[in-house]
Motif scaffolding. Structure first.
Motif, mmCIF file in Angstrom:
data_model
loop_
_atom_site.group_PDB
_atom_site.id
_atom_site.type_symbol
_atom_site.label_atom_id
_atom_site.label_comp_id
_atom_site.label_asym_id
_atom_site.label_seq_id
_atom_site.Cartn_x
_atom_site.Cartn_y
_atom_site.Cartn_z
ATOM 1 N N LEU A 71 80.706 68.161 24.676
ATOM 2 C CA LEU A 71 80.148 66.783 23.929
ATOM 3 C C LEU A 71 80.355 66.320 23.775
ATOM 4 O O LEU A 71 78.857 66.664 23.807
ATOM 5 N N ASN A 72 80.027 65.229 22.720
ATOM 6 C CA ASN A 72 79.723 63.977 22.093
ATOM 7 C C ASN A 72 79.961 62.561 22.669
ATOM 8 O O ASN A 72 81.143 62.469 22.642
ATOM 9 N N VAL A 82 75.235 59.743 24.115
ATOM 10 C CA VAL A 82 75.411 61.061 25.134
ATOM 11 C C VAL A 82 75.653 62.600 24.812
ATOM 12 O O VAL A 82 76.763 62.165 24.480
ATOM 13 N N GLN A 83 74.930 63.829 24.631
ATOM 14 C CA GLN A 83 75.446 65.139 24.409
ATOM 15 C C GLN A 83 75.371 66.059 26.084
ATOM 16 O O GLN A 83 74.358 65.208 26.547
ATOM 17 N N ILE A 84 76.492 66.158 25.916
ATOM 18 C CA ILE A 84 76.957 66.536 26.593
ATOM 19 C C ILE A 84 76.734 68.466 26.407
ATOM 20 O O ILE A 84 77.638 68.882 25.816
ATOM 21 N N PHE A 145 69.823 64.563 31.804
ATOM 22 C CA PHE A 145 69.581 65.377 33.121
ATOM 23 C C PHE A 145 70.204 66.464 32.835
ATOM 24 O O PHE A 145 71.066 66.769 31.843
ATOM 25 N N TYR A 146 70.234 66.797 34.119
ATOM 26 C CA TYR A 146 70.845 68.156 34.582
ATOM 27 C C TYR A 146 71.566 68.598 35.845
ATOM 28 O O TYR A 146 70.713 67.598 36.847
ATOM 29 N N THR A 147 72.623 68.935 36.154
ATOM 30 C CA THR A 147 73.030 69.242 37.045
ATOM 31 C C THR A 147 73.872 70.732 37.648
ATOM 32 O O THR A 147 74.229 71.294 36.358
ATOM 33 N N THR A 148 74.048 71.635 38.457
ATOM 34 C CA THR A 148 74.539 72.549 38.532
ATOM 35 C C THR A 148 75.370 72.861 40.736
ATOM 36 O O THR A 148 74.701 72.259 40.579
ATOM 37 N N ASP A 149 76.152 73.789 40.092
ATOM 38 C CA ASP A 149 75.967 73.888 41.876
ATOM 39 C C ASP A 149 75.511 75.558 41.868
ATOM 40 O O ASP A 149 76.047 76.150 43.126
ATOM 41 N N ALA A 158 71.943 64.088 27.474
ATOM 42 C CA ALA A 158 70.588 63.168 26.738
ATOM 43 C C ALA A 158 71.212 62.454 25.927
ATOM 44 O O ALA A 158 73.036 62.782 24.387
ATOM 45 N N LEU A 159 70.585 61.118 25.690
ATOM 46 C CA LEU A 159 70.623 60.139 25.359
ATOM 47 C C LEU A 159 70.390 60.086 24.012
ATOM 48 O O LEU A 159 68.781 60.368 24.118
ATOM 49 N N TYR A 160 70.936 59.682 22.873
ATOM 50 C CA TYR A 160 69.912 59.307 21.672
ATOM 51 C C TYR A 160 70.342 58.487 20.690
ATOM 52 O O TYR A 160 71.510 57.719 20.917
ATOM 53 N N PHE A 161 70.023 57.966 19.649
ATOM 54 C CA PHE A 161 70.077 56.401 19.298
ATOM 55 C C PHE A 161 69.959 57.271 17.408
ATOM 56 O O PHE A 161 69.081 57.557 17.274
#
Length: 192
Positions: A71-72, A82-84, A145-149, A158-161
């Motif tokens: 997603l964006n 914010v790219q997800i 950031f990254y997160t995982t189980d 990640a934030l981009y402009f």
């Protein structure tokens, strides 16, 4: 009557010959009015959920390599994105390790322009841990950031402009969106 044009010319000459009253102005930045932070739940249909800003809109990632749940989180007024990216690692240790390595490589690519990359671990209210990276300098992505189980889910943001404005001018907007990204992490839930 003949004296009037002579006096007028003399007055004009005196007014033009005085020293200019000029004071240089300090360099300034555009005023940025930021709205209050308000949040809403991500629409259903993804293997994860989180709260995101009401100032943002959710757009599917349309890049050629996009996966189904990428997603964006786009802020039209702030020109921020914010790219997800998300991957189901399917209990595959090799895939999990590849995702971890890719996340670190993508952050590391900014080392050329970054004056500093600060990494910290954030523990969310639900007990998850997230690796958070703050990048300083004229970098294209200032916060990641990254997160995982570590068994099924791997999520990276990640934030981009979409602007060429210098990061010091964008500092209030960067801080505003960083607050929203931390809120995403603190409200993140994976669905099994």
């Amino acid at each position: 009557m003949k004296k009037l044009p002579g006096l007028l010319a003399l007055a004009l000459l005196a007014a033009c010959s005085s020293a200019p009253d000029f004071t240089p102005k300090p360099k300034g930045y555009n005023r940025i009015d930021l709205p209050p932070h308000r949040y809403q739940e991500l629409p259903a249909g993804h293997p994860y959920s989180f709260e995101y800003s009401k100032e943002a809109v959710i757009k599917r990632d349309s890049s050629y390599m996009a996966q189904p749940h990428w997603l964006n989180v786009y802020y039209p007024r702030l020109h921020a994105n914010v790219q997800i990216t998300y991957m189901d690692v399917q209990r595959d240790r090799r895939l999990y390790n590849k995702m971890m390595e890719d996340a670190r490589k993508l952050t590391g690519k900014h080392e050329i322009k970054a004056t500093a990359i600060d990494e910290r671990i954030l523990k969310t209210p639900s007990g998850m841990r997230a690796s958070v990276f703050e990048l300083q300098g004229e970098v294209p992505s200032q916060f990641q950031f990254y997160t995982t189980d570590s068994t099924h889910h791997f999520l990276r943001g990640a934030l981009y402009f979409k602007t060429a404005t210098a990061n010091d001018s964008l500092a209030p907007v960067i801080e505003y969106v960083k607050t929203d990204m931390v809120r995403m992490l603190n409200t993140l839930k994976y669905k099994n």
